[in-house]
Every structure is written in C-alpha cells, then in structure tokens.
Write a protein that holds these residues in place. Structure first.
Motif, PDB file in Angstrom:
ATOM      1  N   ARG A 158       0.354  -1.384   0.118  1.00  0.00           N
ATOM      2  CA  ARG A 158      -0.249   0.121  -0.371  1.00  0.00           C
ATOM      3  C   ARG A 158       0.903   0.766  -0.450  1.00  0.00           C
ATOM      4  NH1 ARG A 158      -5.037   0.894   0.302  1.00  0.00           N
ATOM      5  NH2 ARG A 158      -5.479   3.631   0.670  1.00  0.00           N
ATOM      6  N   ARG A 159       1.553   0.942   0.421  1.00  0.00           N
ATOM      7  CA  ARG A 159       2.421   2.169   1.027  1.00  0.00           C
ATOM      8  C   ARG A 159       3.378   2.506  -0.598  1.00  0.00           C
ATOM      9  NH1 ARG A 159       8.810   3.270   2.874  1.00  0.00           N
ATOM     10  NH2 ARG A 159       8.609   1.274   2.005  1.00  0.00           N
ATOM     11  N   ARG A 162       0.852   4.414  -2.570  1.00  0.00           N
ATOM     12  CA  ARG A 162       0.284   5.330  -3.237  1.00  0.00           C
ATOM     13  C   ARG A 162       1.468   6.332  -3.328  1.00  0.00           C
ATOM     14  NH1 ARG A 162       0.987   7.052   2.466  1.00  0.00           N
ATOM     15  NH2 ARG A 162      -0.662   8.734   1.876  1.00  0.00           N
ATOM     16  N   ARG A 163       2.189   5.957  -3.302  1.00  0.00           N
ATOM     17  CA  ARG A 163       3.142   6.546  -3.781  1.00  0.00           C
ATOM     18  C   ARG A 163       4.008   6.577  -5.402  1.00  0.00           C
ATOM     19  NH1 ARG A 163       8.158   6.308   0.788  1.00  0.00           N
ATOM     20  NH2 ARG A 163       7.529   7.003   2.696  1.00  0.00           N
TER      21      ARG A 163
END
Length: 243
Positions: A158-159, A162-163
């Motif tokens: 997820r990190r 998102r980036r």
C-alpha cells in the motif's frame, strides 16, 4: 488496481488466522483472498477475528492445489523465512517486492503466497512461485505469526501504491509486452524439460537442473512475445529429434 493483488494462504491450521489475515488485508485495501486446503473453513472463529472484514471471508475462494490459486498470475512471490532454499530470485527488501507487484498489478494478476503457521511453504510450493521474499526481522527473534506477516507485506504494497506515479504506470502495454502467467511459464518449463530429456542433455528428470533453469527465466522476466519465440525455438528443435 489493488484488486489485482491476491493473497494466498496454504493449508492454514488455525481458522482464526484466516480471519485476522482478512482484517490485515482490508486495512491495506486488498480484497482477493484464496485459501489452499485450509484445515477448517468456513469457521466461526475466522468470521469473529475478521471483525469488519467479513466480506473478504465470504468472498474467499478455496482451492485444492497452489497451482490453481496462482495459474493466472504473472508474478508469484512466496513469503519464506528460509532464505534462498531454492535458486529463485529473492527480494532482499520487501519494498523492492512491493514495487514489482504494484508495477505488474496495473495490467495483470499477481500473488503473495504464505505457508503454514508452523513451517511455512515446502520446497515444492516455493517452486510454484516466481520469486521469494522474507521480512528482515530481528535475527535473534524473527517470529511473526501469519496475520502479522501478511500485515507487514500488505503495508509495504500500500505504501508503494500510494507513492507510485500512477499516470506513468498506466501506460498501456500490448498483450505481447506483458509478462506471461505462471500457467504459461509452467507450460514452457515442461516443454523445455521434455526437449532436454529427448535430446540427451539430461537422461532423466533432474530437479536441480530444472530449478536452476526456472530461476534463470524468472530473473530474465521474458515478455509473452519472448516466451512465444522460445516456445517456437523448442518446437523447431523437437521436430529434428528422433522419436
């Protein structure tokens, strides 16, 4: 495109771990859960520990073999604490794994595979994967339970998602430019094994040689067009080998 990221649990013993995994997945936006031969499912304990993620429990698919869970995936990463037990490519850092999965998931299905609570994945199951990953925990006490491991790797995904520069990632790939599925790679590996035996390169099935070649092609990451060219080459060679 997080819906293209699949979490696969192999022979989970405690049904509560299935529920906790569903909860860990949902907090990170993942929704595709596949169970391979769970000891008990459906089960009230799984539903209870899923908390607000009962929809993932209800939609989870149950299959009898790991191959059935990942055949349509282009990248299959086995989570294993046993580093390099097979010569498959290994992600030394989970964020590298996450970057690869996120890149692929814009176009195709990918999978993260987790083994049994007590001893993880077998060598045969790891051989169904294209890559391995481990969580760099405390070497003196690197024990994570199943749902914790899912949570850590799902958070990395997820990190990264998102980036990710989503506009650049959404550049369309043609069918030929996309990665082959595990089913397509397995057909190629079986074809290669058959040619090696018929040509006399090996005189009987040789697990070590075949595992090393599997790792070679996993590192090369051929496109579907390139794999088709290799299959054509094998077919041509096959036609010149005496029956």
């Amino acid at each position: 495109m997080l819906s293209n990221i699949r979490v696969v649990l192999v022979q989970t013993f405690h049904p509560g771990n299935i529920g906790s995994t569903a909860r860990a997945m949902k907090t990170m936006g993942l929704s595709d859960l596949v169970l391979v031969n769970p000891r008990a499912f459906p089960d009230d304990e799984a539903t209870r520990l899923a908390a607000g993620a009962t929809d993932l429990i209800e939609s989870a698919r149950v299959v009898t073999a790991l191959e059935d869970a990942v055949s349509d995936c282009v990248r299959v990463v086995g989570a294993s604490a046993r580093l390099r037990s097979l010569p498959l490519p290994h992600y030394d850092e989970p964020d590298d794994m996450a970057a690869a999965l996120v890149e692929d998931c814009f176009h195709d299905k990918v999978a993260l595979v987790f083994g049994r609570e007590r001893y993880g994945l077998t060598n045969e199951e790891i051989a169904c994967c294209s890559h391995q990953v481990s969580i760099p925990a405390n070497p003196d006490y690197g024990i994570l339970n199943l749902a914790q491991a899912v949570q850590v790797l799902a958070w990395e995904i997820r990190r990264t998602w998102r980036r990710h520069p989503q506009g650049a990632a959404c550049v369309n790939r043609t069918a030929e430019e996309r990665s082959p599925t595990r089913e397509q790679m397995i057909h190629f590996q079986e074809h290669l094994s058959r040619i090696m035996q018929r040509s006399g390169f090996i005189t009987q099935p040789h697990a070590r040689t075949e595992a090393q070649l599997q790792a070679l092609f996993a590192r090369a990451e051929p496109t579907r067009k390139e794999l088709s060219l290799l299959r054509g080459l094998l077919a041509s060679l096959e036609g010149h080998i005496d029956p």
